[in-house]
Enzyme design. Structure first.
Site, PDB file in Angstrom:
ATOM      1  N   GLU A  82      25.248 -18.619  17.792  1.00 53.76           N
ATOM      2  CA  GLU A  82      23.790 -18.549  17.248  1.00 53.76           C
ATOM      3  C   GLU A  82      23.746 -20.106  16.430  1.00 53.76           C
ATOM      4  O   GLU A  82      24.713 -20.443  16.061  1.00 53.76           O
ATOM      5  CB  GLU A  82      24.248 -17.677  16.083  1.00 53.76           C
ATOM      6  N   GLU A  87      29.498 -12.582  11.732  1.00 58.51           N
ATOM      7  CA  GLU A  87      29.615 -13.315  10.448  1.00 58.51           C
ATOM      8  C   GLU A  87      29.810 -12.379   9.268  1.00 58.51           C
ATOM      9  O   GLU A  87      29.306 -12.145   8.283  1.00 58.51           O
ATOM     10  CB  GLU A  87      28.217 -14.020   9.828  1.00 58.51           C
TER      11      GLU A  87
END
Length: 834
Positions: A492, A408
């Protein structure tokens, strides 16, 4: 001679705070005036005789941030509200005279963070990352036939992540002694290919050889392959010449007939025994554990292990555990992997940093697949070096199936700079390890990010998708339609929030406060429990999901290789949705101690074949008679019938990927659930109203330990009634005492707002449970751990500590007879100087 590996974890001294005398930024003027301090070998902290009698004696692994137990509202709750800082470590040890002429190396598996290391006053180096392993050659500055002192300054005042990271020498340390002709650290690379009928495996071994002699050397490289039963099944030999002070990489190929393949169910481990021979004598011997198996990601079938599709049932985890913080002994790593296996998990993502070697060793032995992740997504010399060391260190672990290049990185991932950085990192990874693919965890806007990457010439091997963008459950299908030849995983997922044993609001002092951010992005799917992170697992951030949604999205699509749930265990920091005084996260499928939350059984029902029927909440609701209690069941049965005190409350069909539930007016007594499959009664479970706390129980799956100073028994402490039933609302203060060859190294209870000292011999139970960690000494015998609480019957557990072969500890020596710096001339004379 052959290689010697000495354990360096014992007999360290620790000083909390900085030592100004050695602070580089503070003593420039002193050094300029008194020039002896800038001469080689004059760091007093790292010299024999320095006054450290007031320093604390500690054992590695050690987390000094947790040990001081200094909570502060001024420290961000995302980091666990524990005050960080600077610390110093010293260790005195002896080397025999006969070590002169060998090569000596100090290896550190991890120090958090920004550490500087000296030996005998000589500066060895500085290491910035808190997560990568490193080592220093001490051959030239060691004192042979006398005392040696290593000193380590650790600056943990800064963060690398956004979670609790601890501080100190929190992973293992060792001293390695080799011949001058030797295999350097991480010097072997082993890959294997298996033919179609699995009758033969071709094993390719690349071995780096280093020659520290002052002359050229002719040698023979012999590699023996030992099967899981220690039988030699193949051997190859290569003769070569290596120049003085040079490195040489040799490639060998061996065949193994009828190989035993490493898998999740049968993690078979082979050993490559590398031997360097000179004049018919073995001068170095180096063992590398590896597995023979094939791995492949496929755009249609997901992940294939040994040619068979395997759905990745994974979790993301930080390395943080009750009682020890970031300083996990190997046995605690093993305990945590075993718990995940019990749940049916088969994959582990090392979010968001390189793991401890001990963790990967446990995954190799137990059969857990791993995504191995870097900490920084950059192409600086430092960041590239971190990726290089990660891959060289971990490339022989059969558990590792993917290299993750980051997570991210929202500042770069949808920009040209991100394309350039990720492309370069992937090229480096492929150069170092052509056998494995790379991934990258994109945040919830992953579909447009993927499109941007592809349009700009970057193609990641396996797309890693974090969460479901805007809760669009068709996003996987949209990706598939646009990129039918690309592989993907849910890297995730879920981020479901829950608290073990909590089903109604409980009063906390001071009251828990929702963060402003949480008020905007937190979802409570049941208005009756809005604001409470309960055990039902109904709460999640807007980018997350309930377990049923996240698992269904991956399970129903064969092209999705699997998912990785955030997280396997609670951990310190990231206290969302609450602020201080919360100090733990609530994302875990298990709590901070590894005790199962209710959601554990949802995953177990979906990820295992064994019959699962878990009914909750508990059935102790004194004062709530007549109040409607939501009763849920997590199960892999077709139907479940619920019965209260002999009266049926009806059968419920179990929806695909979902769960049945009943509104039940509370009445004390017995709640029975019956699970049916294909119309046949398969399993029955009961909840009973307890009669109140009466006694304590101590339970451990490991009551026989090795007497090696490092083995650990993780003991579950239960508050039960007179009939031995867990009392689910018991929050008693419990005191521990221990006699025998061991010690308590920590306690915990999983309470997200507990700020108790993890190192004290007392703990409050939380919803009937707490935990105590017992570590052996070097002596065999009986360890007796006793638990007591006012008004309850005490209990005792006997743990047997048995002598066993293990790592040798480097000989430690005490401090000089008189604290204070020994005159330099005396040290020089002792070292053969003038």
């Amino acid at each position: 001679m052959t290689r010697e590996i000495w354990n360096m974890n014992l007999d360290w001294k620790f000083h909390e705070g900085d030592i100004i005398e050695r602070n580089f930024n503070a003593i420039h003027q002193e050094r300029y005036i008194n020039s002896q301090w800038i001469k080689s070998g004059n760091n007093g902290v790292a010299k024999w005789g320095y006054a450290d009698s007031a320093w604390r004696s500690v054992q590695i692994p050690h987390d000094f941030v947790l040990q001081r137990s200094a909570y502060s509202e001024q420290v961000p709750a995302s980091h666990g509200s524990l005050v960080k800082g600077i610390g110093w470590y010293r260790k005195s040890f002896e080397l025999p005279t006969e070590d002169e002429g060998k090569c000596l190396r100090l290896e550190f598996d991890g120090v958090f963070r920004d550490c500087s290391v000296w030996l005998n006053g000589h500066f060895l180096g500085r290491h910035l990352s808190g997560y990568t392993s490193f080592s220093y050659d001490i051959t030239d500055v060691a004192n042979y036939g006398g005392p040696n002192v290593v000193a380590v300054r650790v600056d943990a005042s800064e963060f690398e992540g956004w979670w609790y990271e601890g501080g100190g020498i929190y992973r293992d340390v060792r001293l390695v002694k080799t011949h001058r002709l030797h295999v350097p650290q991480w010097g072997t690379s082993i890959t294997s290919e298996v033919n179609e009928d699995r009758s033969v495996a071709v094993v390719t071994i690349e071995t780096e050889v280093k020659n520290d002699e002052l002359h050229d050397v002719t040698f023979e490289l012999v590699t023996a392959i030992l099967d899981p039963h220690s039988r030699t099944v193949s051997k190859v030999r290569t003769t070569a010449v290596i120049a003085s002070e040079e490195r040489l990489v040799l490639k060998q190929v061996a065949e193994v007939e009828l190989p035993l393949l490493w898998s999740v169910e049968a993690p078979q481990l082979y050993t490559a025994r590398t031997m360097l021979r000179q004049a018919n004598a073995v001068v170095d011997s180096y063992d590398t554990l590896f597995g023979i198996r094939t791995i492949r990601f496929d755009a249609n079938q997901g992940f294939l292990l040994n040619g068979e599709p395997v759905k990745l049932k994974g979790v993301c985890c930080h390395e943080d555990h009750a009682g020890v913080g970031m300083a996990l002994p190997a046995a605690v790593h093993e305990f945590r992997i075993q718990r995940l296996k019990e749940m049916g998990g088969n994959a582990y993502r090392t979010s968001h940093n390189p793991p401890a070697p001990a963790l990967l060793e446990a995954c190799d032995r137990l059969g857990m697949l791993v995504i191995d992740e870097v900490r920084f997504t950059e192409t600086s010399e430092e960041a590239m070096g971190q990726l290089r060391s990660l891959i060289k260190r971990d490339r022989n672990h059969p558990s590792v199936i993917l290299w993750s290049l980051g997570n991210e990185e929202m500042g770069i991932q949808g920009r040209r700079v991100g394309v350039r950085i990720l492309s370069r990192l992937q090229r480096l990874a492929h150069t170092l390890d052509p056998a494995r693919a790379c991934t990258y965890g994109m945040n919830a806007d992953w579909l447009p990010i993927t499109e941007y990457h592809e349009q700009n010439g970057y193609h990641i091997d396996v797309h890693g998708f974090n969460y479901m963008m805007r809760r669009n459950w068709n996003a996987y299908d949209q990706f598939r339609e646009k990129f039918p030849d690309h592989c993907c995983i849910g890297s995730e997922n879920a981020s479901t929030l829950s608290t073990r044993g909590l089903y109604k609001e409980e009063h906390a002092e001071p009251p828990l406060l929702l963060s402003e951010h949480a008020k905007q992005v937190c979802v409570w799917s049941n208005p009756r429990r809005e604001g409470i992170v309960s055990g039902y697992g109904e709460t999640y951030p807007v980018w997350g999901a309930q377990p049923e949604e996240a698992w269904q999205a991956a399970a129903e699509r064969p092209f999705v290789a699997g998912l990785f749930v955030w997280t396997g265990f609670d951990y310190r920091g990231e206290t969302f949705p609450y602020e201080y005084p919360s100090v733990l996260s609530r994302y875990g499928i298990m709590d901070f101690c590894g005790f199962a939350k209710d959601v554990f059984y949802y995953y177990k029902a979906r990820w295992t074949e064994e019959p699962v029927l878990h009914v909750f909440p508990h059935w102790d609701w004194e004062g709530s008679e007549g109040e409607v209690i939501d009763v849920w069941a997590f199960t892999n049965m077709d139907e479940v019938e619920l019965i209260l005190n002999g009266q049926s409350l009806g059968k419920r069909i179990v929806p695909p990927h979902g769960h049945p539930e009943w509104p039940v007016p509370y009445a004390p007594g017995r709640l029975t659930a019956r699970g049916y499959k294909n119309g046949e009664l398969i399993v029955t479970k009961q909840l009973e109203t307890t009669s109140g706390a009466a006694k304590l129980e101590l339970i451990s799956v490991r009551t026989v330990l090795q007497a090696n100073h490092e083995d650990v028994s993780i003991v579950e402490v239960r508050v039960v009634d007179a009939s031995g039933r867990l009392v689910p609302d018991a929050n008693q203060e419990i005191w521990f005492s221990l006699v025998g060859p061991g010690k308590v190294i920590g306690t915990g209870n999983g309470n997200p707002v507990s700020r108790e000292d993890d190192k004290k011999l007392q703990r409050q139970s939380y919803h009937g449970l707490c935990q105590v960690l017992v570590q052996t000494s070097g002596e065999a015998g009986e360890i007796r751990i006793t638990a007591q609480s006012p008004g309850l019957a005490s209990t005792q557990l006997v743990i047997r500590s048995v002598q066993a072969d293990g790592a040798a500890f480097v000989p430690s020596i005490g401090q000089a007879a008189e604290d204070g710096l020994v005159p330099v001339g005396l040290l020089d004379a002792a070292d053969g100087g003038v």
